[in-house]
Design an enzyme around this catalytic site. Structure first.
Site, short mmCIF file in Angstrom:
data_model
loop_
_atom_site.label_atom_id
_atom_site.label_comp_id
_atom_site.label_asym_id
_atom_site.label_seq_id
_atom_site.Cartn_x
_atom_site.Cartn_y
_atom_site.Cartn_z
CE1 TYR A 16 -5.45 10.78 -11.51
CE2 TYR A 16 -6.05 12.19 -13.35
CZ TYR A 16 -5.47 11.03 -12.86
OH TYR A 16 -4.92 10.12 -13.74
CE LYS A 61 -1.90 10.32 -11.68
NZ LYS A 61 -1.11 9.11 -11.43
CG ASP A 105 -1.85 1.17 1.29
OD1 ASP A 105 -1.54 2.23 0.70
OD2 ASP A 105 -2.91 1.04 1.92
CB VAL A 106 1.81 3.70 -2.63
CG1 VAL A 106 2.08 2.61 -3.66
CG2 VAL A 106 0.52 4.44 -2.93
CG ASN A 141 -0.09 1.70 -12.63
OD1 ASN A 141 -0.48 2.26 -13.64
ND2 ASN A 141 -0.87 0.89 -11.91
CB THR A 149 -9.09 1.50 -15.90
OG1 THR A 149 -9.06 2.86 -15.44
CG2 THR A 149 -8.08 1.30 -17.02
P1 NAP Z 1 -7.38 1.43 -11.81
O1 NAP Z 1 -7.85 0.34 -12.69
O2 NAP Z 1 -8.31 2.04 -10.83
O3 NAP Z 1 -6.06 0.92 -11.06
C1 NAP Z 1 -5.47 1.68 -10.04
C2 NAP Z 1 -4.55 0.78 -9.27
O4 NAP Z 1 -3.94 1.55 -8.22
C3 NAP Z 1 -5.29 -0.38 -8.59
O5 NAP Z 1 -4.49 -1.53 -8.62
C4 NAP Z 1 -5.44 0.12 -7.16
O6 NAP Z 1 -5.56 -0.91 -6.19
C5 NAP Z 1 -4.10 0.83 -7.02
N1 NAP Z 1 -4.04 1.67 -5.84
C6 NAP Z 1 -4.82 2.72 -5.49
N2 NAP Z 1 -4.45 3.20 -4.31
C7 NAP Z 1 -3.40 2.44 -3.89
C8 NAP Z 1 -2.58 2.44 -2.75
N3 NAP Z 1 -2.77 3.31 -1.74
N4 NAP Z 1 -1.60 1.52 -2.66
C9 NAP Z 1 -1.39 0.63 -3.64
N5 NAP Z 1 -2.16 0.56 -4.75
C10 NAP Z 1 -3.15 1.47 -4.86
O7 NAP Z 1 -6.85 2.66 -12.66
P2 NAP Z 1 -5.90 2.76 -13.95
O8 NAP Z 1 -6.66 3.54 -14.95
O9 NAP Z 1 -5.32 1.45 -14.30
O10 NAP Z 1 -4.78 3.74 -13.35
C11 NAP Z 1 -3.40 3.41 -13.31
C12 NAP Z 1 -2.62 4.72 -13.37
O11 NAP Z 1 -2.89 5.36 -14.63
C13 NAP Z 1 -3.01 5.74 -12.32
O12 NAP Z 1 -1.85 6.37 -11.80
C14 NAP Z 1 -3.86 6.75 -13.07
O13 NAP Z 1 -3.85 8.02 -12.49
C15 NAP Z 1 -3.20 6.71 -14.42
N6 NAP Z 1 -4.03 7.19 -15.52
C16 NAP Z 1 -5.12 6.50 -15.94
C17 NAP Z 1 -5.88 6.99 -17.00
C18 NAP Z 1 -7.10 6.27 -17.52
O14 NAP Z 1 -7.75 6.81 -18.45
N7 NAP Z 1 -7.46 5.12 -16.99
C19 NAP Z 1 -5.52 8.18 -17.63
C20 NAP Z 1 -4.40 8.88 -17.17
C21 NAP Z 1 -3.66 8.36 -16.13
P3 NAP Z 1 -6.99 -1.40 -5.60
O15 NAP Z 1 -7.54 -2.39 -6.59
O16 NAP Z 1 -6.61 -1.97 -4.30
O17 NAP Z 1 -7.85 -0.17 -5.49
#
Ligand code: NAP
Length: 238
Positions: free
Chosen positions: A158, A162, A57-58, A80, A193
């Site tokens: 958010y 970033k 857990d970060v 990530n 996602t």
């Molecule tokens: P996601 O499916 O919600 O995945 C987020 C991941 O982060 C999950 O594994 C979640 O774990 C984990 N997480 C959250 N809080 C945490 C903590 N305190 N400690 C450890 N793990 C934690 O979202 P995603 O879209 O794949 O996002 C991945 C990255 O891409 C993020 O940094 C996000 O900001 C970035 N991003 C995404 C998009 C997009 O369109 N999806 C666009 C720009 C940037 P749990 O399952 O336990 O919650």
């Protein structure tokens, strides 16, 4: 090198799981960071050979220290894990919302990176990929780009988290350049996602974003550092 290791935080689902999978297919042993052991364990099973569970857990300093103690050498760190709890503009966001978001997206990255620096320093070619967001680009925010909902000032906690991550990417890159590090930020593009429930229909495949992370994880010695890149490798303006 066949014994390369990588850690992807928040790799139990979403973009992170795809990044972990791609790294295993490149021959890495990949620590699948997950704050929940069961969710992480399922992801490790799905990814298959090369994947190892690392409960992480970060936002938990003791847990980060325990996780770091398990890893001797690390070649690639992908920060990530991220959250986007609200789309509110700053005037409608409480300080608590900013704190919560920064706790994961900014302070979490600092805590994890610093804890794993000794392991990264044992790599001949350390690479750090910070998963940022195109919505953090101040240039794009003032010259609206069709890649994200433009200009409204929304998702302030958010997007500013970033933007802070982008600044940290640059500072880590500058201070670690002499040790051979490449530290870069990735804009993955809008992906379908759990982070972006509204993007289920319009978001692109998260696997495509993962290829951008892989590219930054495998940068050669003459590759860039301290940059901000889109998933397709094109530079993103700060
Ligand atoms: P996601 O499916 O919600 O995945 C987020 C991941 O982060 C999950 O594994 C979640 O774990 C984990 N997480 C959250 N809080 C945490 C903590 N305190 N400690 C450890 N793990 C934690 O979202 P995603 O879209 O794949 O996002 C991945 C990255 O891409 C993020 O940094 C996000 O900001 C970035 N991003 C995404 C998009 C997009 O369109 N999806 C666009 C720009 C940037 P749990 O399952 O336990 O919650």
């Amino acid at each position: 090198m066949n014994d390369r290791t990588a850690l992807v935080t928040g790799a139990n689902k979403g973009i992170g799981k795809h990044i972990a999978r791609l790294l295993t297919s490149e021959g890495f042993t990949v620590y699948v960071g997950s704050r929940d052991p069961e969710r992480g364990g399922r992801a490790v099973e799905e990814i298959g050979a090369g994947a190892r569970l690392l409960v992480l857990d970060v936002t938990d300093p003791d847990g980060i220290a325990r996780a770091a103690a398990r890893v001797d050498r690390l070649d690639v760190l992908v920060n990530n894990a991220g959250i986007a709890p609200s789309l509110a503009p700053p005037a409608e966001s409480g300080v608590a919302e900013f704190r919560r978001t920064y706790e994961t997206n900014v302070f979490g990255v600092v805590a994890v990176t610093n804890a794993f620096l000794p392991a990264l320093c044992r790599s001949p070619r350390p690479r750090v990929v910070n998963v940022s967001s195109g919505t953090a680009s101040l240039t794009w925010s003032t010259s609206p780009n069709p890649q994200f909902t433009p200009g409204s000032g929304g998702a302030a906690a958010y997007r500013s988290s970033k933007a802070a991550l982008n600044a940290l990417t640059l500072y880590y890159a500058q201070t670690l350049a002499e040790d051979g590090f490449k530290v870069n930020a990735l804009a993955p593009g809008l992906r379908a996602t759990d982070l972006t429930p509204g993007a289920a229909a319009t978001g692109d495949d998260p696997a495509e974003a993962a290829r951008g992370a892989l590219h930054l994880a495998l940068l050669p010695d003459d590759g860039p550092t301290g940059g901000f890149f889109s998933w397709d490798g094109t530079p993103v303006p700060w």
